[in-house]
Design a protein around this motif. Sequence first.
Motif, PDB file in Angstrom:
ATOM      1  N   ASN A  15     -10.931  34.532  33.093  1.00 10.65           N
ATOM      2  CA  ASN A  15     -11.468  35.294  31.993  1.00 10.65           C
ATOM      3  C   ASN A  15     -12.803  34.747  31.696  1.00 10.65           C
ATOM      4  OD1 ASN A  15      -9.109  36.511  31.422  1.00 10.65           O
ATOM      5  ND2 ASN A  15      -8.103  34.665  30.133  1.00 10.65           N
ATOM      6  N   LEU A  21     -13.739  39.776  32.567  1.00  6.46           N
ATOM      7  CA  LEU A  21     -13.011  39.108  33.776  1.00  6.46           C
ATOM      8  C   LEU A  21     -14.365  38.639  34.727  1.00  6.46           C
ATOM      9  CD1 LEU A  21     -10.710  38.442  35.363  1.00  6.46           C
ATOM     10  CD2 LEU A  21     -10.874  40.655  36.490  1.00  6.46           C
ATOM     11  N   ARG A  73     -12.082  43.492  31.442  1.00  4.57           N
ATOM     12  CA  ARG A  73     -10.456  43.232  31.883  1.00  4.57           C
ATOM     13  C   ARG A  73     -10.011  44.645  31.860  1.00  4.57           C
ATOM     14  NH1 ARG A  73      -7.730  38.400  31.574  1.00  4.57           N
ATOM     15  NH2 ARG A  73      -5.877  39.399  31.029  1.00  4.57           N
ATOM     16  N   GLY A  87      -6.709  35.453  34.099  1.00  5.65           N
ATOM     17  CA  GLY A  87      -7.309  36.158  34.866  1.00  5.65           C
ATOM     18  C   GLY A  87      -7.466  35.758  36.328  1.00  5.65           C
TER      19      GLY A  87
END
Length: 101
Positions: A15, A21, A73, A87
């Motif tokens: 993350n 991301l 993301r 992530g």
Amino acid sequence: MVELGRIVEKVRSKNAGPFWLTIDIFCGTAETFERVCHGVPTERVAKLFDSDPGETKRFEIASLNVVKFSLPRPVVQGRRADRDMHGASYAALVAEMVVDR
């Protein structure tokens, strides 16, 4: 042609906040770094995550032999549809990409 994960030291994802991301590709050598820079277009990484290529940021850090991508993301962190809160699993998808050169 070969899978990216077979020629680099490591592919890591995590993350970069609840909306972004980041994917790091640790190449190990200058030769591999050049191969990844030329063989992994930003558009392919964006397409892999169904993201807009214009929103995908690419950083080539030659002094560390690292290529880094930052992109939105696919699902906001913590939503019901989020299958990976940290992530971390996105790296596997990138590692399976075929390198053009």
